[in-house]
Design a protein around this motif. Structure first.
Motif, PDB file in Angstrom:
ATOM      1  N   GLU A 258     -13.381   7.195   6.659  1.00 43.40           N
ATOM      2  CA  GLU A 258     -12.177   6.533   7.164  1.00 43.40           C
ATOM      3  C   GLU A 258     -11.786   5.435   6.186  1.00 43.40           C
ATOM      4  OE1 GLU A 258     -10.948   3.615  10.781  1.00 43.40           O
ATOM      5  OE2 GLU A 258     -12.721   4.883  11.102  1.00 43.40           O
ATOM      6  N   ILE A 259     -10.493   5.411   5.818  1.00 42.54           N
ATOM      7  CA  ILE A 259     -10.027   4.468   4.801  1.00 42.54           C
ATOM      8  C   ILE A 259      -9.131   3.405   5.442  1.00 42.54           C
ATOM      9  CG2 ILE A 259      -8.810   4.245   2.583  1.00 42.54           C
ATOM     10  CD1 ILE A 259     -11.266   6.171   2.543  1.00 42.54           C
ATOM     11  N   ASN A 260      -9.324   2.182   5.002  1.00 38.62           N
ATOM     12  CA  ASN A 260      -8.382   1.112   5.321  1.00 38.62           C
ATOM     13  C   ASN A 260      -7.529   0.934   4.059  1.00 38.62           C
ATOM     14  OD1 ASN A 260      -7.203  -1.434   5.328  1.00 38.62           O
ATOM     15  ND2 ASN A 260      -8.819  -2.326   6.575  1.00 38.62           N
ATOM     16  N   PHE A 261      -6.226   1.177   4.186  1.00 35.47           N
ATOM     17  CA  PHE A 261      -5.398   1.235   2.986  1.00 35.47           C
ATOM     18  C   PHE A 261      -4.979  -0.122   2.434  1.00 35.47           C
ATOM     19  CE2 PHE A 261      -5.126   5.549   4.593  1.00 35.47           C
ATOM     20  CZ  PHE A 261      -5.442   6.239   3.435  1.00 35.47           C
ATOM     21  N   GLY A 262      -5.438  -1.188   3.075  1.00 39.29           N
ATOM     22  CA  GLY A 262      -5.226  -2.515   2.508  1.00 39.29           C
ATOM     23  C   GLY A 262      -3.780  -2.977   2.621  1.00 39.29           C
ATOM     24  N   THR A 263      -3.439  -3.931   1.788  1.00 37.75           N
ATOM     25  CA  THR A 263      -2.116  -4.555   1.841  1.00 37.75           C
ATOM     26  C   THR A 263      -1.557  -4.663   0.427  1.00 37.75           C
ATOM     27  OG1 THR A 263      -3.111  -6.720   1.567  1.00 37.75           O
ATOM     28  CG2 THR A 263      -2.799  -5.949   3.835  1.00 37.75           C
ATOM     29  N   LEU A 264      -0.480  -5.406   0.306  1.00 39.23           N
ATOM     30  CA  LEU A 264       0.106  -5.630  -1.022  1.00 39.23           C
ATOM     31  C   LEU A 264      -0.933  -6.218  -1.975  1.00 39.23           C
ATOM     32  CD1 LEU A 264       2.864  -5.804  -2.705  1.00 39.23           C
ATOM     33  CD2 LEU A 264       2.805  -8.222  -2.085  1.00 39.23           C
TER      34      LEU A 264
ATOM     35  N   PRO B 126       0.786  -1.228   0.000  1.00 44.89           N
ATOM     36  CA  PRO B 126       0.000   0.000   0.000  1.00 44.89           C
ATOM     37  C   PRO B 126       0.824   1.287   0.000  1.00 44.89           C
ATOM     38  CG  PRO B 126       0.069  -0.923   2.218  1.00 44.89           C
ATOM     39  CD  PRO B 126       0.808  -1.879   1.327  1.00 44.89           C
ATOM     40  N   GLU B 127       2.174   1.168   0.084  1.00 46.52           N
ATOM     41  CA  GLU B 127       2.997   2.382   0.202  1.00 46.52           C
ATOM     42  C   GLU B 127       2.748   3.357  -0.956  1.00 46.52           C
ATOM     43  OE1 GLU B 127       4.233  -0.741   0.194  1.00 46.52           O
ATOM     44  OE2 GLU B 127       4.594  -1.006   2.340  1.00 46.52           O
ATOM     45  N   ALA B 128       2.601   2.789  -2.157  1.00 49.28           N
ATOM     46  CA  ALA B 128       2.484   3.650  -3.343  1.00 49.28           C
ATOM     47  C   ALA B 128       1.196   4.478  -3.357  1.00 49.28           C
ATOM     48  CB  ALA B 128       2.582   2.807  -4.619  1.00 49.28           C
ATOM     49  N   HIS B 129       0.244   4.143  -2.499  1.00 49.91           N
ATOM     50  CA  HIS B 129      -0.960   4.973  -2.432  1.00 49.91           C
ATOM     51  C   HIS B 129      -0.650   6.361  -1.869  1.00 49.91           C
ATOM     52  CE1 HIS B 129      -3.536   1.651  -3.413  1.00 49.91           C
ATOM     53  NE2 HIS B 129      -3.232   0.967  -2.340  1.00 49.91           N
ATOM     54  N   HIS B 130       0.448   6.450  -1.145  1.00 51.27           N
ATOM     55  CA  HIS B 130       0.729   7.669  -0.372  1.00 51.27           C
ATOM     56  C   HIS B 130       1.915   8.471  -0.895  1.00 51.27           C
ATOM     57  CE1 HIS B 130      -1.956   6.249   2.831  1.00 51.27           C
ATOM     58  NE2 HIS B 130      -1.448   5.057   2.561  1.00 51.27           N
ATOM     59  N   ASP B 131       2.566   8.004  -1.948  1.00 53.58           N
ATOM     60  CA  ASP B 131       3.828   8.608  -2.357  1.00 53.58           C
ATOM     61  C   ASP B 131       3.800   8.810  -3.873  1.00 53.58           C
ATOM     62  OD1 ASP B 131       6.497   8.701  -3.444  1.00 53.58           O
ATOM     63  OD2 ASP B 131       7.255   8.048  -1.497  1.00 53.58           O
TER      64      ASP B 131
END
Lengths: 340, 218
Positions: A88-94, A47-52
């Motif tokens: 509210e968001i759950n950003f999930g996983t890979l 999920p890192e790429a959702h934020h960067d």
């Protein structure tokens, strides 16, 4: 014969000009191809790429390079809009996409109307816009598709969906007010993406289906607000794709009323018949995502070639891809379209 | 002219079909005040209305917003009538554990199935959405459920359905529960493939399926 660029090919389709072969794309957003196989091989992960923004752009480029789809597509979820509107968001996983954890409002009457320009500075909006900018500078021949969650789905991600759906009947005035607000926000967000470098906008609105809403409410709400959105974006001259989930059935009669440059459909829809019935429609779709996950490359290839033979204007997956779809299947898909 | 018991049943049924929650509640109060049987009013009035709404849904006269409004009317009446049911009328109910598989937060379809099952006399334990496969099994064992109902809208989460059946098999308790599945991407073929006991394409069909599997005479 790849004498024209992927971007030009796609735009020629929107302009209804002749092309050598149909483009094969995977727009992003709800329909993104950030599969586990690709992420694991490059290390640019969710999920890192959702934020960067840089990571988002890198992943979009990985997807383009590895899968053979002829576009960059961002973001990789349907939650950017709802987050900014308050949910509210759950950003999930890979391997699991982000989802709405809790909708912010119980019903339409509770919705807080925030300043749109302020909202554009919040959440992950600037990351998506910036990622589009990076991508547009990487390869000018590749279209950058910016994805939006459609008006009905966004509203149903901010208001409890059951109450939202009831509200469409019980509180029409309140429902229209919320949808107006949501669309104004979506237009402003799309305009930012376009200024940043997005060349096409694709709208996925999975709650706005005939199966859920029925024909009357599909016309009153879905057609009205999709068109408001398409027109708002259209002022920038940017083409818009609208994806409609599920079977068209009772709402097929309204398809020509949606003024987007292309209509993308689910696997349930027979696109060949739809094209016959509405020859002016630019169709997009609709290779089964079930087949992409569970089928064999040979089956995928046969189906892809069938879509080409049927002269579907833009070839694409029918729905959201499973993150565990195999790269071999996706490559078989894109290569088969390119070979014709 | 005062209403007969049958009049009340008809009017309650109509209030549900016509999505009139206030009318359903006030009619239910009148039923109680008139001394008529609450259980009968639920069964022949509210539940009957919901069944009619289900038919309209299958016929594509009603869609999800309408069905939800009908269920609001049903529950409005149910809230009034339930406390007045005589205990000997509370027959043994079949129990269903219901939920949306992990990874998916779409629960409109599941909620419809719940409404239709409840209005047909099933006891539904709703786990909600985004539920890990093991949780379904755990709950079903805990309450001694007859059926486990799984829903998903996303192809990406269909494997979770298979996982539920696999867990039941691993624990050697598959024969204790019937597993039924449904949702956008699901097909009867998929149900068969993963070893589920049944599939339904819509909420009204889920009731027929559940009744069939429990051996309820229809």
């Amino acid at each position: 014969m790849d004498s024209i660029s992927p971007k030009e090919r796609l735009f020629r389709v929107f302009d209804k000009k002749s092309i050598d072969r149909p483009p094969v794309v995977c727009p992003g957003g709800m329909m993104n191809a950030a599969i586990v196989d690709v992420m694991n091989s490059t290390g640019h992960t969710l999920p890192e790429a959702h934020h960067d923004d840089r990571l988002m752009a890198a992943l979009a480029e990985d997807v383009y390079t590895h899968t053979g789809f002829e576009n960059f597509g961002i973001p990789f979820c349907m939650t950017v809009e709802a987050e900014v509107l308050g949910s509210e968001i759950n950003f999930g996983t890979l391997n699991c996409e982000p989802k709405i954890q809790t909708e912010r409002f119980a019903d339409a009457s509770q919705v807080e109307y925030k300043d749109i320009n302020q909202m554009l500075k919040q959440g992950r909006i600037s990351n998506v816009v910036q990622a589009g900018w990076h991508l547009s500078h990487k390869n000018a021949d590749v279209p950058v598709i910016g994805n939006l969650t459609g008006p009905i789905s966004t509203a149903a991600s901010v208001i409890d969906p059951m109450n939202f759906l009831k509200g469409l009947r019980k509180d029409r005035e309140g429902s229209h007010k919320v949808l107006d607000y949501v669309v104004d926000f979506l237009i402003a967000y799309a305009q930012l993406m376009i200024e940043g470098g997005a060349t096409v906008i694709s709208v996925g609105d999975p709650t706005a289906t005939g199966e859920i809403l029925g024909p009357k409410m599909f016309k009153e709400y879905a057609v009205t607000y999709l068109n408001k959105l398409v027109e708002g974006i259209g002022k920038t001259g940017t083409p818009v794709i609208v994806h409609i989930c599920g079977d068209l059935g009772s709402v097929k009669q309204y398809i020509l009323e949606i003024r987007s440059q292309a209509i993308s459909t689910d696997a349930k829809v027979n696109l060949r018949e739809l094209k016959e019935e509405y020859p002016s429609l630019v169709t997009m779709g609709n290779l089964s995502t079930y087949m992409l996950e569970f089928g064999k490359p040979e089956q995928v290839s046969v189906q892809a070639k069938r879509l080409v033979e049927q002269k579907i204007d833009i070839i694409a997956p029918a729905c959201g891809l499973s993150t565990s779809s195999s790269l071999d299947n996706i490559k078989a898909f894109t290569q088969s379209v390119k070979e014709g | 002219m005062s209403n007969t018991e049958n009049d009340f049943h008809q009017k309650l049924s109509d209030a549900v079909v016509n999505m009139e929650d206030a009318a359903a509640a006030s009619l239910s109060q009148e039923v109680v005040a008139s001394g008529f049987d609450a259980y009968e009013a639920i069964d022949k009035g509210l539940a009957k209305g919901m069944e009619r709404a289900g038919v309209l849904f299958e016929e594509e006269e009603y869609f999800i917003p309408e069905l939800l409004m009908c269920s609001d009317a049903m529950y409005a009446g149910l809230d009034v009538l339930k406390p007045h049911i005589k205990t000997d009328e509370q027959a043994q109910k079949y129990k269903i554990v219901l939920g949306v598989i992990e990874g998916d937060t779409h629960d409109i379809g599941k909620n419809l199935v719940k409404i239709m099952l409840e209005s047909s006399g099933f006891e539904v334990v709703d786990l909600g959405r985004d539920i890990p496969p093991a949780k379904f099994v755990e709950k079903a064992v805990e309450i001694g459920a007859d059926i486990i109902g799984l829903s998903t809208l996303m192809t990406t989460t269909m494997d979770g359905m298979r996982a539920v059946v696999d867990i039941l098999k691993e624990k050697n308790i598959k024969e204790k529960f019937k597993v039924i599945i449904g949702g956008g991407p699901i097909s009867p073929a998929f149900a068969k493939k993963i070893g589920a006991d049944g599939y339904s394409g819509n909420a009204a069909g889920a009731v027929r399926l559940a009744r069939d599997l429990c051996g309820v005479v229809q």
